[in-house]
Scaffold this motif. Structure first.
Motif, PDB file in Angstrom:
ATOM      1  N   GLY A 143       0.796  -1.224   0.000  1.00 30.55           N
ATOM      2  CA  GLY A 143       0.000   0.000   0.000  1.00 30.55           C
ATOM      3  C   GLY A 143       0.821   1.263   0.000  1.00 30.55           C
ATOM      4  N   ARG A 144       1.903   1.269  -0.749  1.00 34.88           N
ATOM      5  CA  ARG A 144       2.796   2.429  -0.801  1.00 34.88           C
ATOM      6  C   ARG A 144       2.596   3.180  -2.118  1.00 34.88           C
ATOM      7  NH1 ARG A 144       7.506   3.865   1.896  1.00 34.88           N
ATOM      8  NH2 ARG A 144       7.187   1.970   3.138  1.00 34.88           N
ATOM      9  N   ILE A 145       2.309   4.477  -2.020  1.00 34.85           N
ATOM     10  CA  ILE A 145       2.157   5.306  -3.218  1.00 34.85           C
ATOM     11  C   ILE A 145       3.550   5.720  -3.683  1.00 34.85           C
ATOM     12  CG2 ILE A 145       1.023   7.305  -4.236  1.00 34.85           C
ATOM     13  CD1 ILE A 145      -0.879   5.216  -2.957  1.00 34.85           C
ATOM     14  N   ARG A 146       3.889   5.339  -4.892  1.00 35.73           N
ATOM     15  CA  ARG A 146       5.223   5.641  -5.405  1.00 35.73           C
ATOM     16  C   ARG A 146       5.324   7.090  -5.885  1.00 35.73           C
ATOM     17  NH1 ARG A 146       9.420   2.751  -3.724  1.00 35.73           N
ATOM     18  NH2 ARG A 146       9.220   0.527  -4.120  1.00 35.73           N
ATOM     19  N   ASP A 147       4.470   7.474  -6.797  1.00 40.74           N
ATOM     20  CA  ASP A 147       4.451   8.837  -7.339  1.00 40.74           C
ATOM     21  C   ASP A 147       3.095   9.059  -7.977  1.00 40.74           C
ATOM     22  OD1 ASP A 147       7.066  10.386  -7.179  1.00 40.74           O
ATOM     23  OD2 ASP A 147       7.794   8.471  -7.950  1.00 40.74           O
ATOM     24  N   ALA A 148       2.156   9.620  -7.248  1.00 37.44           N
ATOM     25  CA  ALA A 148       0.835   9.862  -7.811  1.00 37.44           C
ATOM     26  C   ALA A 148       0.921  11.007  -8.814  1.00 37.44           C
ATOM     27  CB  ALA A 148      -0.155  10.212  -6.705  1.00 37.44           C
ATOM     28  N   HIS A 149       0.540  10.730 -10.059  1.00 41.25           N
ATOM     29  CA  HIS A 149       0.619  11.746 -11.105  1.00 41.25           C
ATOM     30  C   HIS A 149      -0.153  13.011 -10.717  1.00 41.25           C
ATOM     31  CE1 HIS A 149       2.745   9.198 -13.833  1.00 41.25           C
ATOM     32  NE2 HIS A 149       1.756   8.335 -13.983  1.00 41.25           N
ATOM     33  N   ARG A 150       0.469  14.152 -10.884  1.00 41.11           N
ATOM     34  CA  ARG A 150      -0.106  15.484 -10.666  1.00 41.11           C
ATOM     35  C   ARG A 150      -0.269  15.841  -9.186  1.00 41.11           C
ATOM     36  NH1 ARG A 150      -4.394  16.469 -15.586  1.00 41.11           N
ATOM     37  NH2 ARG A 150      -3.722  14.738 -16.872  1.00 41.11           N
ATOM     38  N   VAL A 157       4.950   7.246  -0.311  1.00 37.84           N
ATOM     39  CA  VAL A 157       4.124   7.444   0.895  1.00 37.84           C
ATOM     40  C   VAL A 157       3.463   6.118   1.284  1.00 37.84           C
ATOM     41  CG1 VAL A 157       2.124   8.638   1.862  1.00 37.84           C
ATOM     42  CG2 VAL A 157       3.680   9.851   0.312  1.00 37.84           C
ATOM     43  N   PRO A 158       3.703   5.609   2.501  1.00 33.96           N
ATOM     44  CA  PRO A 158       3.092   4.336   2.943  1.00 33.96           C
ATOM     45  C   PRO A 158       1.642   4.541   3.384  1.00 33.96           C
ATOM     46  CG  PRO A 158       4.480   5.200   4.679  1.00 33.96           C
ATOM     47  CD  PRO A 158       4.625   6.158   3.509  1.00 33.96           C
ATOM     48  N   LEU A 159       0.755   4.765   2.439  1.00 29.56           N
ATOM     49  CA  LEU A 159      -0.615   5.153   2.757  1.00 29.56           C
ATOM     50  C   LEU A 159      -1.336   4.091   3.582  1.00 29.56           C
ATOM     51  CD1 LEU A 159      -3.031   7.037   2.527  1.00 29.56           C
ATOM     52  CD2 LEU A 159      -3.524   6.056   0.273  1.00 29.56           C
ATOM     53  N   ALA A 160      -1.187   2.816   3.236  1.00 28.59           N
ATOM     54  CA  ALA A 160      -1.895   1.777   3.978  1.00 28.59           C
ATOM     55  C   ALA A 160      -1.478   1.768   5.445  1.00 28.59           C
ATOM     56  CB  ALA A 160      -1.637   0.411   3.344  1.00 28.59           C
ATOM     57  N   ALA A 161      -0.185   1.875   5.695  1.00 31.11           N
ATOM     58  CA  ALA A 161       0.307   1.858   7.078  1.00 31.11           C
ATOM     59  C   ALA A 161      -0.152   3.089   7.844  1.00 31.11           C
ATOM     60  CB  ALA A 161       1.833   1.771   7.083  1.00 31.11           C
ATOM     61  N   GLY A 168      -6.909   2.113  13.328  1.00 30.75           N
ATOM     62  CA  GLY A 168      -6.959   0.859  14.063  1.00 30.75           C
ATOM     63  C   GLY A 168      -7.719  -0.215  13.317  1.00 30.75           C
ATOM     64  N   LEU A 169      -7.640  -0.181  11.969  1.00 29.36           N
ATOM     65  CA  LEU A 169      -8.324  -1.144  11.116  1.00 29.36           C
ATOM     66  C   LEU A 169      -7.358  -1.691  10.071  1.00 29.36           C
ATOM     67  CD1 LEU A 169     -11.609   0.812  10.245  1.00 29.36           C
ATOM     68  CD2 LEU A 169     -11.508  -1.332  11.533  1.00 29.36           C
ATOM     69  N   PRO A 170      -7.590  -2.918   9.572  1.00 32.99           N
ATOM     70  CA  PRO A 170      -6.838  -3.379   8.408  1.00 32.99           C
ATOM     71  C   PRO A 170      -7.145  -2.480   7.210  1.00 32.99           C
ATOM     72  CG  PRO A 170      -7.973  -5.202   9.477  1.00 32.99           C
ATOM     73  CD  PRO A 170      -8.515  -3.946  10.089  1.00 32.99           C
ATOM     74  N   VAL A 171      -6.113  -2.133   6.439  1.00 34.27           N
ATOM     75  CA  VAL A 171      -6.281  -1.250   5.289  1.00 34.27           C
ATOM     76  C   VAL A 171      -5.607  -1.873   4.070  1.00 34.27           C
ATOM     77  CG1 VAL A 171      -5.776   1.023   4.291  1.00 34.27           C
ATOM     78  CG2 VAL A 171      -6.381   0.824   6.717  1.00 34.27           C
ATOM     79  N   VAL A 172      -6.321  -1.899   2.965  1.00 35.12           N
ATOM     80  CA  VAL A 172      -5.803  -2.390   1.685  1.00 35.12           C
ATOM     81  C   VAL A 172      -5.823  -1.238   0.698  1.00 35.12           C
ATOM     82  CG1 VAL A 172      -6.179  -3.980  -0.235  1.00 35.12           C
ATOM     83  CG2 VAL A 172      -6.619  -4.741   2.107  1.00 35.12           C
ATOM     84  N   VAL A 173      -4.699  -0.997   0.011  1.00 35.30           N
ATOM     85  CA  VAL A 173      -4.614   0.060  -0.991  1.00 35.30           C
ATOM     86  C   VAL A 173      -4.351  -0.579  -2.350  1.00 35.30           C
ATOM     87  CG1 VAL A 173      -3.320   2.080  -1.783  1.00 35.30           C
ATOM     88  CG2 VAL A 173      -3.803   1.785   0.655  1.00 35.30           C
ATOM     89  N   ASP A 174      -5.077  -0.133  -3.351  1.00 33.62           N
ATOM     90  CA  ASP A 174      -4.879  -0.640  -4.711  1.00 33.62           C
ATOM     91  C   ASP A 174      -5.113   0.504  -5.691  1.00 33.62           C
ATOM     92  OD1 ASP A 174      -4.385  -2.397  -6.791  1.00 33.62           O
ATOM     93  OD2 ASP A 174      -5.893  -3.856  -6.168  1.00 33.62           O
ATOM     94  N   LYS A 175      -4.714   0.281  -6.932  1.00 39.89           N
ATOM     95  CA  LYS A 175      -5.005   1.287  -7.958  1.00 39.89           C
ATOM     96  C   LYS A 175      -6.509   1.466  -8.086  1.00 39.89           C
ATOM     97  CE  LYS A 175      -1.188   1.775 -11.125  1.00 39.89           C
ATOM     98  NZ  LYS A 175      -0.780   1.726 -12.546  1.00 39.89           N
ATOM     99  N   ASP A 176      -6.919   2.683  -8.331  1.00 34.91           N
ATOM    100  CA  ASP A 176      -8.352   2.975  -8.439  1.00 34.91           C
ATOM    101  C   ASP A 176      -9.024   2.107  -9.498  1.00 34.91           C
ATOM    102  OD1 ASP A 176      -7.021   4.285 -10.532  1.00 34.91           O
ATOM    103  OD2 ASP A 176      -7.645   6.301  -9.909  1.00 34.91           O
ATOM    104  N   VAL A 177      -8.384   1.981 -10.663  1.00 33.22           N
ATOM    105  CA  VAL A 177      -9.022   1.235 -11.750  1.00 33.22           C
ATOM    106  C   VAL A 177      -9.099  -0.257 -11.456  1.00 33.22           C
ATOM    107  CG1 VAL A 177      -8.598   2.871 -13.615  1.00 33.22           C
ATOM    108  CG2 VAL A 177      -6.777   1.298 -12.930  1.00 33.22           C
ATOM    109  N   THR A 178      -8.126  -0.784 -10.729  1.00 32.86           N
ATOM    110  CA  THR A 178      -8.169  -2.203 -10.364  1.00 32.86           C
ATOM    111  C   THR A 178      -9.298  -2.459  -9.370  1.00 32.86           C
ATOM    112  OG1 THR A 178      -5.779  -2.331 -10.695  1.00 32.86           O
ATOM    113  CG2 THR A 178      -6.810  -4.152  -9.513  1.00 32.86           C
ATOM    114  N   ALA A 179      -9.475  -1.540  -8.432  1.00 29.59           N
ATOM    115  CA  ALA A 179     -10.618  -1.650  -7.519  1.00 29.59           C
ATOM    116  C   ALA A 179     -11.930  -1.600  -8.304  1.00 29.59           C
ATOM    117  CB  ALA A 179     -10.577  -0.526  -6.489  1.00 29.59           C
TER     118      ALA A 179
END
Length: 351
Positions: A143-150, A157-161, A168-179
């Protein structure tokens, strides 16, 4: 609510009858499924039948766009029960996002009287976790954002962590289009095997569903459809290349011309992957939905060699602007209650 027989579970999973009995007994104890009686065929033994209890498990899904934060609450059947939208500051920082995300999630929990996940067996309305769909590039495994365009503040950025620590919840991050394409797969079922969700919302992307599963690629960076070049020597794109589909689409003279640009890109994608389904989505596309739908259908029928036998189903999403957030919630539910998939992502040293 649809039902399923004990024997069908064994056929679908490949588990032994004893293992299936153990799993079903545990799910009944957790309240996720309930007995729906017995089916008595004309021949053979009676079959125990079960039904899903959707309101025992919940997930919240978030869609982070460059303009706003969308949140939805979905049950175990993938049905969306609530949806909210909050504007985001221009070029927002991770801190600004979390300052809106945390109270937004907390408000949904309180309003719908959900219990945060605490143990393996909970009798009540249990919240499994939070799914976040966001533009990339990103590393889905952690769940780490490498380089969000614009967005200038989103390098490594470790967004999930960060979100998990705050909530205090489990968090899953994925590309918007994959979701988003995951949501469509939940709705369409087993026949949805080779497809793409085309998203137009302050950018262009394509979520890929290949051979019945989400396709993320070797570095979980697949779906950068908007950054494929369609005009050599064309205008400079935010990614640093010239003539990308995204920038050519943005600079089109009018919506009709923009739709034609996108349609050509879609045909290129179909030619590359031999897709059977194309779903069109995104706030910027849906405001001209019929126009885009006609343009893509026309391009498929006229630009695709063999269109008379290469059958491609082109539709608008039925989930509207909630499709990404809904898919993010469904990904969380699938991780806890779905069929495990092999991990194929490779981990690379961070620099």
């Amino acid at each position: 609510m649809p039902t399923i027989e004990r024997g069908t579970v064994a056929d679908l999973t490949g588990l032994t009858p004893q293992a299936v009995s153990n799993v079903l007994a545990r799910m009944v104890e957790e309240g996720v499924i309930a007995s729906a009686g017995v089916r008595r065929p004309r021949l053979g033994k009676p079959a125990a039948v079960y039904r899903l209890v959707p309101d025992r498990r919940w997930a919240i899904g978030a869609h982070v766009t460059r303009r706003e934060l969308r949140l939805v609450l979905a049950d175990l059947a993938g049905v969306v029960h609530a949806s909210t939208t909050t504007p985001l500051p221009a070029d927002f920082t991770p801190g600004q996002l979390l300052n809106l995300l945390v109270p937004g999630v907390g408000g949904m929990i309180d309003e719908h009287r959900l219990e945060r996940i605490k143990a393996e067996t909970v009798v009540g309305r249990e919240l499994i976790g939070l799914g976040i769909g966001m533009m990339g590039p990103l590393e889905q495994a952690d769940g780490r954002i490498r380089d969000a365009h614009r967005l200038h503040h989103w390098h490594d950025v470790p967004l999930a962590a960060l979100a998990a620590s705050e909530l205090g919840l489990p968090v899953v991050v994925d590309k918007d289009v994959t979701a988003g394409v995951t949501a469509e797969a939940w709705l369409c079922g087993a026949d949805f095997r080779d497809a793409a969700l085309i998203l137009v919302e302050a950018g262009v992307g394509a979520g890929l569903w290949l051979n019945g599963a989400a396709h993320r690629g070797a570095h979980t960076n697949a779906s950068e459809f908007g950054h494929t070049v369609i005009q050599l020597g064309g205008p400079l794109c935010v990614c640093g290349r010239h003539g990308c589909l995204e920038v050519v689409h943005e600079r089109a003279a009018d919506p009709a011309s923009a739709a034609e640009v996108l349609a050509t890109g879609v045909v290129n994608l179909i030619q590359t992957l031999d897709l059977g389904h194309i779903i069109l989505a995104g706030a910027d596309l849906l405001c001209h939905g019929d126009l885009y739908l006609r343009a893509v259908e026309r391009a498929v029928n006229t630009q695709l060699p063999g269109a008379d036998w290469l059958d491609v189903d082109v539709t608008l999403t039925t989930l509207g602007t909630d499709v990404i957030a809904a898919g993010a919630a469904m990904q969380v539910l699938n991780l806890r209650h779905g069929v495990p998939a092999p991990t194929t992502s490779r981990r690379h040293p961070r620099t």
